[in-house]
Scaffold this active site. Sequence first.
Site, PDB file in Angstrom:
ATOM      1  N   ASP A   1       0.838   3.864  -3.022  1.00 27.74           N
ATOM      2  CA  ASP A   1       0.460   5.240  -2.731  1.00 27.74           C
ATOM      3  C   ASP A   1       1.509   6.205  -3.291  1.00 27.74           C
ATOM      4  O   ASP A   1       1.182   7.227  -3.894  1.00 27.74           O
ATOM      5  CB  ASP A   1       0.334   5.397  -1.212  1.00 27.74           C
ATOM      6  CG  ASP A   1       0.219   6.840  -0.778  1.00 27.74           C
ATOM      7  OD1 ASP A   1      -0.868   7.408  -0.948  1.00 27.74           O
ATOM      8  OD2 ASP A   1       1.221   7.408  -0.308  1.00 27.74           O
TER       9      ASP A   1
ATOM     10  N   ASN B   1      -7.362   0.366  -0.188  1.00 19.00           N
ATOM     11  CA  ASN B   1      -6.096  -0.256   0.228  1.00 19.00           C
ATOM     12  C   ASN B   1      -5.650  -1.299  -0.798  1.00 19.00           C
ATOM     13  O   ASN B   1      -4.470  -1.383  -1.146  1.00 19.00           O
ATOM     14  CB  ASN B   1      -6.240  -0.903   1.603  1.00 19.00           C
ATOM     15  CG  ASN B   1      -6.475   0.126   2.695  1.00 19.00           C
ATOM     16  OD1 ASN B   1      -6.263   1.327   2.487  1.00 19.00           O
ATOM     17  ND2 ASN B   1      -6.936  -0.318   3.854  1.00 19.00           N
TER      18      ASN B   1
ATOM     19  N   GLU C   1       0.841  -1.208   0.000  1.00 18.42           N
ATOM     20  CA  GLU C   1       0.000   0.000   0.000  1.00 18.42           C
ATOM     21  C   GLU C   1       0.875   1.256   0.000  1.00 18.42           C
ATOM     22  O   GLU C   1       0.601   2.218  -0.711  1.00 18.42           O
ATOM     23  CB  GLU C   1      -0.858   0.066   1.263  1.00 18.42           C
ATOM     24  CG  GLU C   1      -2.044  -0.837   1.288  1.00 18.42           C
ATOM     25  CD  GLU C   1      -2.746  -0.690   2.635  1.00 18.42           C
ATOM     26  OE1 GLU C   1      -3.170   0.423   2.994  1.00 18.42           O
ATOM     27  OE2 GLU C   1      -2.837  -1.704   3.359  1.00 18.42           O
TER      28      GLU C   1
ATOM     29  N   GLU D   1      -4.302   0.434  -3.923  1.00 22.80           N
ATOM     30  CA  GLU D   1      -2.922   0.907  -3.712  1.00 22.80           C
ATOM     31  C   GLU D   1      -1.938  -0.263  -3.769  1.00 22.80           C
ATOM     32  O   GLU D   1      -0.877  -0.167  -4.395  1.00 22.80           O
ATOM     33  CB  GLU D   1      -2.786   1.596  -2.348  1.00 22.80           C
ATOM     34  CG  GLU D   1      -3.428   2.970  -2.299  1.00 22.80           C
ATOM     35  CD  GLU D   1      -3.292   3.604  -0.912  1.00 22.80           C
ATOM     36  OE1 GLU D   1      -3.290   4.834  -0.823  1.00 22.80           O
ATOM     37  OE2 GLU D   1      -3.214   2.859   0.096  1.00 22.80           O
TER      38      GLU D   1
END
Lengths: 246, 246
Positions: A66, A131, A62, A134
């Site tokens: 991101d 989540n 994640e 990502e």
Amino acid sequence: MHLFKKIFSKSRAQEGGIFFDTIQKILGFTPDTIDHYKRAFTHRSTNKLDAAGNPLNYERLEFLGDAMLSSVIAAHLFNQVPSGDEGYLTKMRSKIVSREHLNELGRDLHLIDLVESKVLTQHFGENIHGNLFEALVGAIYLDKGYIYCEKFIHNRVIAPYVDIPKLEGKVISYKSLLIEWCQKEKRTFHYDVFEDNGIDAQKFFGVKLSIDNKIIAKARATSKKKAEEIASKRAYFAFQEKINNK
Amino acid sequence: MHLFKKIFSKSRAQEGGIFFDTIQKILGFTPDTIDHYKRAFTHRSTNKLDAAGNPLNYERLEFLGDAMLSSVIAAHLFNQVPSGDEGYLTKMRSKIVSREHLNELGRDLHLIDLVESKVLTQHFGENIHGNLFEALVGAIYLDKGYIYCEKFIHNRVIAPYVDIPKLEGKVISYKSLLIEWCQKEKRTFHYDVFEDNGIDAQKFFGVKLSIDNKIIAKARATSKKKAEEIASKRAYFAFQEKINNK
């Protein structure tokens, strides 16, 4: 060489089975190392460990995803809006990578169906969708590098969702823009649902927009409202010159 | 072809003159479009506009460079520290891209000497150094793409400055580690300044570290303390096996 490659990817596909096929469909390209994607869909509740004894789940991915999302979106906005200053670019990016928006992206791709978990998927909070999205981006970076990651984000985030006038709050709804224009122009319009898969968990709608009884645009989405909005946007851009010249 | 390339880059170099040469030295490669770098060093006080009437200065490039730094550092930490969870990775990254650290990077490269501004450089705040560093990274991305940007960040940020044990607070100073080891081992050591350019605005020191009268490591930096620390770190890693085996 070509044949060898073919056999090789076939055997890989067989290894991953349905998971491999589903991931390939979502990605739009063939993964090299399916393990990265398996990790991207492994929930911490499985308590899995890697060979070195580190937790094997999607949480670190994640972080990586991101970071990749932020930089790809930053470069896109930088190039698309040459008049936007630092503050503008920062604000626009945070709208695009907002938790709410990432959840929508993950939900629309039905990523939750791929999760391996000991917790029932119904018990996950809403953020699981974002989540997983990502983590998927992080896995793409590890598997294929930055350029593929960038292409995926362009295809799955920027092209379908990043609409700068709407993000700027200048356009609230393309449907209302279009209706306004039809009324001014004394044209008839109607939206028809032509597809409704009827499955509650994975609802899917197809909507046709006709103006003066001619089909102008079609769209499919996870809600009727969304599909209408996408169809309106398509029609709006098709008519934009006409609208702007009035 | 080779000759053509040579002539071509010569003419480009002549266009930019000293600026081109200095940028090339900082980058470690030849820029393609020098204008990106010119923009990276143009302060808003010049009130310059581009052909479309947008402000021409480095502020938007800071946004872009910041995004690239974040993603390159994220990928580096992800790969280097497989045991670090999301929280750890986030914390380590923010230490590396802290304002203070970026200012140090910009200051050490003397980026301020390249600024075109109507404000006297003495009147800039401390953050000018970090802002210019970010803008430079943004310019590299525009000029050469992600891969070059990544290489530059590896060479200029990660290799010389990113020291995970130190960031984790496990190692406060390599100099004290080394001194401790020398005392335990009953070895003599001394640090000698072998170079001091004496220019106040651009101080530069060279330090030699000798152990048992043998030169073990050399380093150059903008302060004596920094040069000693770098030399100690080099010696420490050279001796690491010995130290770890005691």
